[in-house]
Each structure stands twice: as C-alpha cells, then as structure tokens.
Design an enzyme around this catalytic site. Sequence first.
Site, mmCIF file in Angstrom:
data_model
loop_
_atom_site.group_PDB
_atom_site.id
_atom_site.type_symbol
_atom_site.label_atom_id
_atom_site.label_comp_id
_atom_site.label_asym_id
_atom_site.label_seq_id
_atom_site.Cartn_x
_atom_site.Cartn_y
_atom_site.Cartn_z
ATOM 1 C CD GLU A 143 -3.173 -0.793 2.108
ATOM 2 O OE1 GLU A 143 -2.926 -0.107 3.111
ATOM 3 O OE2 GLU A 143 -4.259 -1.336 1.914
ATOM 4 C CD GLU A 298 -4.223 -5.628 2.772
ATOM 5 O OE1 GLU A 298 -4.884 -4.855 3.488
ATOM 6 O OE2 GLU A 298 -3.006 -5.530 2.627
HETATM 7 C C1 GAL Z 1 -4.206 -2.363 4.985
HETATM 8 C C2 GAL Z 1 -2.810 -2.922 5.118
HETATM 9 C C3 GAL Z 1 -2.792 -4.203 5.923
HETATM 10 C C4 GAL Z 1 -3.643 -4.057 7.151
HETATM 11 C C5 GAL Z 1 -5.039 -3.687 6.737
HETATM 12 C C6 GAL Z 1 -6.010 -3.576 7.871
HETATM 13 O O1 GAL Z 1 -4.169 -0.992 4.825
HETATM 14 O O2 GAL Z 1 -2.238 -3.176 3.869
HETATM 15 O O3 GAL Z 1 -1.468 -4.507 6.266
HETATM 16 O O4 GAL Z 1 -3.097 -3.068 7.960
HETATM 17 O O5 GAL Z 1 -5.015 -2.443 6.089
HETATM 18 O O6 GAL Z 1 -7.273 -3.123 7.451
#
Ligand code: GAL
Length: 643
Positions: A143, A298
Amino acid sequence: MLRFGGDYNPEQWPEEVWAEDMRLMAEAGVNMATIAVFSWSRLEPAEGAHDFGWLDRVMDLLHAHGIDADLATATATPPPWLVRRHPEMMPVNADGVRLEFGSRQGYCPSSPVYRAHAVRLARTIALRYREHPALKMWHIGNEYADHTLECFCDVSAAHFRAWLEHRYTTVDGLNAAWGTSCWGQHYTGFDQVEPPRTAPGPVNPSQLLDWRRFCSDALLELFEAEKAALREVTPGLPVTTNFMSILHGLDYWKWSAAEDLVTDDAYPDPADPSSHVAIALSYDLMRSLKRQPWLLLESAPSAVSWRAVNAPKPPGMMLLHSLQALAHGSDGVMFFQWRQARYGPEKFHSALLPHGGTDTRTWRETLQLGQALTALAEVAGSYEQAEVALVLDWDSWWGLEAPESMPSDRLKLKELLLDWYAPLHARGIGVDLVPPGRDLTGYRLVIAPNLYLCTQETATWLSTAPGQVVVGPFSGVVDPADQVHQGGAPGPLRELLGVTVEEFWPLHDEVRQETGLGAARTWTEWLRLHDAEPVALYQGGELDGRPAVTRRGRATYVGCRLDDTTPLLLDLLVRAGVEPMELPQGVEAVRRAGYLFLLNHTAIPQRLALTSSGTDLLTRTPMHGHAELPPRGAVVLRVEGNQ
Ligand code: GAL
C-alpha cells in the site's frame, strides 16, 4: 481459478500453530496466501545476516497444501538496525519533524539508503525462492502512500530539484511555469527551490501541483527499482503492489502500467448503507486500469480496527461483498488477514479465522465463501467493456483540490464522480473509468465530472467520443502548470461545448439554487452561450434566467453541481441508447461478460424481474422471469446463450 486467501503472518505465531493453519486453510479452500509483507526484521535481523529458515518452512508447507504464495519483498517496514544506523532515512513532515520508528512505512521515499537496501533484499529473496513451486506472484512493498506519501527532508528536496530540472531544463522554465513573479518568488537557481514545507501563508499552487506529481513518481521509482531486481531473477513471474482503491496521492494510471496485475485493498464501512456504491466505483477503476480482470488482495472478513468505531459485517455481508468484487472484475477475494492477531495495533481487526476459533460465525462464513468461490470458478478471466465511461485524471484532481487558493474548497473529485456514478450504478449500468487519451470506441456516453486542468489535446480527444459527452462544472480552467486559460473557462473545451464561463459562482453549503432540472448546490456559474442551447435555466437568485445546463450537438455542459443528476442523466441515456434496469433500492446488478450478478445490499428480501434467463451458479438452479433475493443475498446468473 478464483483466488481465495489472505495475508498470512506465521512469524507472529509459534510453529505448532502453522500445522493447524494449513489444515484449516485446506478445509476452507484457500489457494493463495500473501506472506512476508512486514518481515524484513525477521528475515534480516542484522545487515547481511539472513534468517530464511522459517520462511523456507512456510513456503514448503503452503506448497504441500496446494496453496500458492503471493510473496512480498518484505520492504514495507525497514528494520530497526537500519533505521538506527541511518536515522536520516526516516521521513520528515511538512513542519520539519522527523518521524520515529515504531510503526510501519518508516522510510523517506527518496532515501538512497532505503532504496539500496530494499532492492538488495528483494533480489536476495528472489534468488532464494526463484525455483520454489509455491511462488506465483511478487508483492512489492505494501500500500504505497498509505502512511508515507511524502517527505520534506533535504534528500527529498534534492530529489525534487532533480525532477524539476528534468521537467523544465532551465530555472527560467520553472519560473515561467510556476508564475514566480507572483509574491516575489523568482528563483535564480534550482538550488533555491524547496519542497512545499509549511510556510507563513498559502504556498504557490503550481509548486504544489508539481510536488504531487513528484511524490507519486518518487514512490513509483521505488517500486520500479525493486521490480527491476525481481525481473532479472524471475523474468516470467507477475509483479504487483496492492492499491488503495481511489487514492488521491498516486496516479494509478501511471502505476498500473508498471504492474503485471492490478490488485486492490478495499474496506467499505459496514455501518454505512451506501458504502457499496463508492466501493463499486473503485472496483470499476481497478478493472479499467489495465482493461482486464484484477484481484482484490485485501478486504475485511468483518470489522477493521482503524476507524473510530469499527462495525462488524453482519451475517452474509462477507460473502455479499466478496461477490461484489467478483462482479466488478476481480478474479478472487483475499483478506486481511488469515488468523486474527493476538497482539499489535491490529489485534481487534477481523480475520478469516477469529480469536474464537472455528466454532464461530465468521469461520462458518469463511467456509461458505470458499464453497461459493469454487462454484463460481468459471467466472475467472471474463471481462467486457462498459457502455459508459467516466473520465478521471490525477493531474486535474491534484489541481482541483489544492488548498487555500480556489473559488471554493468544496469541490471534491470523488464526490463529483459519485454524483454521476451513483445513479448509473442504481440502474445496473456498467461504467469504466478512462484517462484522457484512451480510445473511446464503443462508449455511448462519456462523462467528465470535472476537468479543472485540461489541455488542448484532452479537449480534442473528448471531441472524438463517438456518443454523448458530458462535461461537469469548473472544467477547462487551467493548463498543466495550473495557469488559467485566457478567454475564460472552459478554455480548450469552449469549441466542443459552445459556452464561456464569465464568472464562478460557488454556493455556501446550505444554499440551493433551483435549475429546472432540480436544485444545484456547492457550485454554479455565470455562463454566456455562443454556440449552444440552454437545457436548464436557473430559477430565482442572482443567476435567475441564466443557463445552468447547455447542449451543443452531442456535448452537454453542466455548469453547476446538481443535487441529483438523475433527471438529466435519464435524458442522456435515452439519447445515448443505453438501457437502464429497474432495480429496487439497494439492489445492485452488474454484468461481467456472460454473467449477471444480482446483489441485495439491503436487510430485507427483494424480488426483481429478470429479462434474461440462465442458471444461478451459487445454487445451480435455473432461473427465468424473476429472481428472489434473500436479505443480503445474491444470485450469479450464467446468462443463457453464454455458456
Ligand atoms: C491495509 C494494510 C494491511 C492491514 C489492513 C487492515 O491498509 O495493507 O497490512 O493493515 O489495512 O485493514
């Protein structure tokens, strides 16, 4: 195959737990795990001293259980030993404060130390796992711009100067572009130029615009540097980095061109009943970036841990939101994270396998999702172009949202995009995002909600649209240096639109200005028509009787922000020959090539008429005439004739 899995952080657990992880991943149908994202300090506990043993065992275990690895280069958090030896690599904020170790993304994007070590680690990892059968994809960084978008240290300043010298060649070129005759900012050497640090008053907006471009480019250089190392060692393996939906800081058109596969992280707020609309827009962007399927890398099985109040997803929402990503072109659904953490800032963030173990609602929904993804496998790879395109340009966005120097600070690009996207989405009309210059063949309707920054090339390109064209307010105002087009807005778009803006007329939040096509808010304009017809006139107020919306041939100009674009849009859809669907509120219909996804985002049952018949892939039942959708339920129809 559709991907299913998530971030897996085995280094946070004793090895005994790994066997259970594998057993349960296999039970759920997990086929991909993202690993080693934040593992630098565990993989290289001291400079040049590597500890790959644990990762070797994880890779072997994954492979033994049929799970592929999205292997990270582990560079998202540099280790303490490196930071202590080179404290100058930590980022400095606009006030000159150097940030401390203790979180993640602790690096200055321009730091040569960070870059050299990151590239070295990426190469070392690539050399170690190049032949490993579990390795299927590279995950660089994590990210980008999440925590660290910019740094104002002296190293960044020098990098910025080099970037500017490349862009302008001479300092007089920069002076001309930045309009430094204003407020006495004339530079006589590049060495006098600094990043836009906190200053006594508003900072030169042309400088800010170049800073935004530079910050996006500086991070992209980092990504490219790691990618080059990976390419040398594993030329055939796809490389990605996870995007953050529609993000202001990074020009994703440029970034995606450097990726093999677009991947995205999406966290719609379960407590916001309309969050599925904004997230659909960002999914459509992901599909549009490379005009091909992408991957949701994610998402949250239930609650996140970083909002002030973190609402869980009610029963059924994990599956529903997953199907939504598939509908908009994702070739799978991955999560943050596999096993819920027992420590750290994310210990209350949901996971596929929660603290409570397998006798939990979340785990049962994880199993259910795995089964659904198996049933939907044939959807993978399918792609089709939409009939409507929304124009999105980062340069213009950065210019529009510059602080402290605009007629109003209320025009926000994401909101302007949603003004048009939401009513299209509510009618089941597919939308692509396009950058200026993309081939517009096949689009019946092209909407540019805002093009504050617009060149002659962009205007010429827009006039090549084969169907209807709509341009929103405050467009064609400045050139790429943020200098105002003379003769009045919409500058280079005047010919296409046949109007001139004599005066911007922003409105205070509570004010509504009637237009005959519904109320305008936030923004209106004093227009002069020279070769256009009025479509709607202001009623009442200072602009009474003046045109609010105009048309010249196929081109419509909307000189205000309409409270609701629906009445105008319905007319445009008829002109464009785009057929809207009739859908109950909160029900989403999305076509993905030969598949029709019907998604009920409401908590009540819904019934809707079907114009196409086919088979629901989730239940394997034939459907025609109508569809019954349970609360938060869905149907994925393989449309007949498309098998
Ligand atoms: C994203 C990140 C992850 C985790 C996740 C939690 O922004 O890439 O590592 O922190 O959020 O929602």
